[in-house]
Write a protein that holds these residues in place. Structure first.
Motif, PDB file in Angstrom:
ATOM      1  N   LEU A   1      74.189  48.892  38.109  1.00  0.00           N
ATOM      2  CA  LEU A   1      73.204  49.488  37.203  1.00  0.00           C
ATOM      3  C   LEU A   1      71.930  48.654  37.092  1.00  0.00           C
ATOM      4  O   LEU A   1      70.827  49.196  37.152  1.00  0.00           O
ATOM      5  CB  LEU A   1      73.822  49.691  35.824  1.00  0.00           C
ATOM      6  CG  LEU A   1      74.811  50.833  35.695  1.00  0.00           C
ATOM      7  CD1 LEU A   1      75.413  50.864  34.298  1.00  0.00           C
ATOM      8  CD2 LEU A   1      74.150  52.158  36.012  1.00  0.00           C
ATOM      9  N   VAL A   2      72.072  47.351  36.942  1.00  0.00           N
ATOM     10  CA  VAL A   2      70.887  46.493  36.823  1.00  0.00           C
ATOM     11  C   VAL A   2      70.104  46.480  38.139  1.00  0.00           C
ATOM     12  O   VAL A   2      68.870  46.521  38.138  1.00  0.00           O
ATOM     13  CB  VAL A   2      71.283  45.070  36.377  1.00  0.00           C
ATOM     14  CG1 VAL A   2      70.095  44.115  36.438  1.00  0.00           C
ATOM     15  CG2 VAL A   2      71.853  45.107  34.969  1.00  0.00           C
ATOM     16  N   THR A   3      70.809  46.477  39.266  1.00  0.00           N
ATOM     17  CA  THR A   3      70.115  46.525  40.559  1.00  0.00           C
ATOM     18  C   THR A   3      69.295  47.795  40.677  1.00  0.00           C
ATOM     19  O   THR A   3      68.129  47.766  41.094  1.00  0.00           O
ATOM     20  CB  THR A   3      71.133  46.454  41.717  1.00  0.00           C
ATOM     21  OG1 THR A   3      71.851  45.234  41.616  1.00  0.00           O
ATOM     22  CG2 THR A   3      70.439  46.524  43.060  1.00  0.00           C
ATOM     23  N   GLU A   4      69.879  48.915  40.307  1.00  0.00           N
ATOM     24  CA  GLU A   4      69.158  50.189  40.397  1.00  0.00           C
ATOM     25  C   GLU A   4      68.012  50.274  39.404  1.00  0.00           C
ATOM     26  O   GLU A   4      66.957  50.808  39.722  1.00  0.00           O
ATOM     27  CB  GLU A   4      70.125  51.357  40.188  1.00  0.00           C
ATOM     28  CG  GLU A   4      71.016  51.602  41.378  1.00  0.00           C
ATOM     29  CD  GLU A   4      70.225  51.904  42.646  1.00  0.00           C
ATOM     30  OE1 GLU A   4      69.294  52.737  42.593  1.00  0.00           O
ATOM     31  OE2 GLU A   4      70.527  51.297  43.673  1.00  0.00           O
ATOM     32  N   LEU A   5      68.206  49.755  38.207  1.00  0.00           N
ATOM     33  CA  LEU A   5      67.133  49.793  37.214  1.00  0.00           C
ATOM     34  C   LEU A   5      65.946  48.916  37.606  1.00  0.00           C
ATOM     35  O   LEU A   5      64.798  49.256  37.317  1.00  0.00           O
ATOM     36  CB  LEU A   5      67.663  49.361  35.850  1.00  0.00           C
ATOM     37  CG  LEU A   5      68.588  50.356  35.150  1.00  0.00           C
ATOM     38  CD1 LEU A   5      69.176  49.733  33.890  1.00  0.00           C
ATOM     39  CD2 LEU A   5      67.837  51.635  34.812  1.00  0.00           C
ATOM     40  N   LEU A   6      66.207  47.810  38.264  1.00  0.00           N
ATOM     41  CA  LEU A   6      65.128  46.887  38.628  1.00  0.00           C
ATOM     42  C   LEU A   6      64.573  47.118  40.028  1.00  0.00           C
ATOM     43  O   LEU A   6      63.597  46.475  40.405  1.00  0.00           O
ATOM     44  CB  LEU A   6      65.626  45.443  38.528  1.00  0.00           C
ATOM     45  CG  LEU A   6      65.987  44.948  37.134  1.00  0.00           C
ATOM     46  CD1 LEU A   6      66.506  43.517  37.212  1.00  0.00           C
ATOM     47  CD2 LEU A   6      64.808  45.040  36.199  1.00  0.00           C
ATOM     48  N   SER A   7      65.165  47.992  40.797  1.00  0.00           N
ATOM     49  CA  SER A   7      64.751  48.151  42.203  1.00  0.00           C
ATOM     50  C   SER A   7      63.306  48.618  42.357  1.00  0.00           C
ATOM     51  O   SER A   7      62.654  48.283  43.338  1.00  0.00           O
ATOM     52  CB  SER A   7      65.694  49.100  42.931  1.00  0.00           C
ATOM     53  OG  SER A   7      65.602  50.398  42.388  1.00  0.00           O
ATOM     54  N   ALA A   8      62.781  49.354  41.404  1.00  0.00           N
ATOM     55  CA  ALA A   8      61.390  49.811  41.499  1.00  0.00           C
ATOM     56  C   ALA A   8      60.402  48.693  41.175  1.00  0.00           C
ATOM     57  O   ALA A   8      59.262  48.729  41.634  1.00  0.00           O
ATOM     58  CB  ALA A   8      61.162  50.981  40.553  1.00  0.00           C
ATOM     59  N   ARG A   9      60.835  47.691  40.421  1.00  0.00           N
ATOM     60  CA  ARG A   9      59.927  46.634  39.987  1.00  0.00           C
ATOM     61  C   ARG A   9      60.080  45.330  40.771  1.00  0.00           C
ATOM     62  O   ARG A   9      59.127  44.591  40.933  1.00  0.00           O
ATOM     63  CB  ARG A   9      60.156  46.338  38.507  1.00  0.00           C
ATOM     64  CG  ARG A   9      59.715  47.455  37.612  1.00  0.00           C
ATOM     65  CD  ARG A   9      59.746  46.988  36.164  1.00  0.00           C
ATOM     66  NE  ARG A   9      59.015  47.867  35.296  1.00  0.00           N
ATOM     67  CZ  ARG A   9      59.510  48.958  34.743  1.00  0.00           C
ATOM     68  NH1 ARG A   9      60.741  49.294  34.985  1.00  0.00           N
ATOM     69  NH2 ARG A   9      58.778  49.686  33.942  1.00  0.00           N
ATOM     70  N   ILE A  10      61.313  45.035  41.201  1.00  0.00           N
ATOM     71  CA  ILE A  10      61.595  43.765  41.863  1.00  0.00           C
ATOM     72  C   ILE A  10      62.194  44.047  43.229  1.00  0.00           C
ATOM     73  O   ILE A  10      63.145  44.814  43.348  1.00  0.00           O
ATOM     74  CB  ILE A  10      62.579  42.912  41.026  1.00  0.00           C
ATOM     75  CG1 ILE A  10      61.991  42.639  39.642  1.00  0.00           C
ATOM     76  CG2 ILE A  10      62.909  41.612  41.721  1.00  0.00           C
ATOM     77  CD1 ILE A  10      62.962  41.964  38.696  1.00  0.00           C
ATOM     78  N   ALA A  11      61.649  43.411  44.248  1.00  0.00           N
ATOM     79  CA  ALA A  11      62.129  43.664  45.607  1.00  0.00           C
ATOM     80  C   ALA A  11      63.565  43.192  45.804  1.00  0.00           C
ATOM     81  O   ALA A  11      64.372  43.877  46.418  1.00  0.00           O
ATOM     82  CB  ALA A  11      61.213  42.977  46.615  1.00  0.00           C
ATOM     83  N   PHE A  12      63.895  42.039  45.295  1.00  0.00           N
ATOM     84  CA  PHE A  12      65.243  41.491  45.440  1.00  0.00           C
ATOM     85  C   PHE A  12      65.982  41.611  44.109  1.00  0.00           C
ATOM     86  O   PHE A  12      66.405  40.624  43.519  1.00  0.00           O
ATOM     87  CB  PHE A  12      65.175  40.032  45.899  1.00  0.00           C
ATOM     88  CG  PHE A  12      64.509  39.878  47.229  1.00  0.00           C
ATOM     89  CD1 PHE A  12      65.165  40.248  48.385  1.00  0.00           C
ATOM     90  CD2 PHE A  12      63.221  39.388  47.313  1.00  0.00           C
ATOM     91  CE1 PHE A  12      64.549  40.122  49.613  1.00  0.00           C
ATOM     92  CE2 PHE A  12      62.601  39.251  48.538  1.00  0.00           C
ATOM     93  CZ  PHE A  12      63.262  39.619  49.700  1.00  0.00           C
ATOM     94  N   SER A  13      66.163  42.839  43.643  1.00  0.00           N
ATOM     95  CA  SER A  13      66.759  43.062  42.327  1.00  0.00           C
ATOM     96  C   SER A  13      68.218  42.633  42.267  1.00  0.00           C
ATOM     97  O   SER A  13      68.722  42.307  41.195  1.00  0.00           O
ATOM     98  CB  SER A  13      66.637  44.527  41.939  1.00  0.00           C
ATOM     99  OG  SER A  13      67.258  45.350  42.905  1.00  0.00           O
ATOM    100  N   ALA A  14      68.907  42.597  43.402  1.00  0.00           N
ATOM    101  CA  ALA A  14      70.310  42.174  43.395  1.00  0.00           C
ATOM    102  C   ALA A  14      70.444  40.700  43.032  1.00  0.00           C
ATOM    103  O   ALA A  14      71.448  40.293  42.450  1.00  0.00           O
ATOM    104  CB  ALA A  14      70.953  42.441  44.751  1.00  0.00           C
TER     105      ALA A  14
END
Length: 123
Positions: free
Chosen positions: A22-35
């Motif tokens: 969930l956090v990876t998907e929520l941050l994927s638009a803002r941060i390139a390496f959200s994982a």
């Protein structure tokens, strides 16, 4: 059977997977390496959920079917990922949706089993 360690580890695993995705998907638009951000958050959430299951939640018998059913989801996703990685012919059959379906069926089956046989998990 003492299901407390099984429930605690499985709840921690399931919580880790859900929160990290969930956090990876929520941050994927803002941060390139959200994982990279999501994995430590998932680990912390998983550890908290595992400790809470071990210390407080297992002592409530009404919650045991839910705890073990939710744990089965994490274990089933782990098995699906391991099968996809270790068995090359299985890779074309194991997709995200088939793994989620398998995990959901396992979770419901374990929930029903524990609900019908609570005396087996009384400790």
């Amino acid at each position: 059977m003492n299901g407390r360690p099984i429930a605690a580890a499985g709840t921690a695993l399931t919580t880790f997977l859900v929160v990290a995705v969930l956090v990876t998907e929520l941050l994927s638009a803002r941060i390139a390496f959200s994982a990279i951000v999501a994995l430590p958050i998932g680990v912390v959430a998983g550890v908290i959920a595992g400790i809470a299951t071990w210390v407080r939640l297992w002592s409530r018998p009404a919650l045991r079917p839910v705890l073990l059913g939710g744990s089965a989801v994490g274990y089933a996703l782990l098995v699906a990922a391991a099968a996809s990685y270790a068995v090359p012919p299985a890779r074309r059959f194991v997709s995200v949706w088939s793994a989620l379906g398998f995990a959901a069926v396992c979770g419901v089956a374990v929930f029903a089993f524990v609900r019908l046989n609570p005396e087996r998990f009384s400790r």
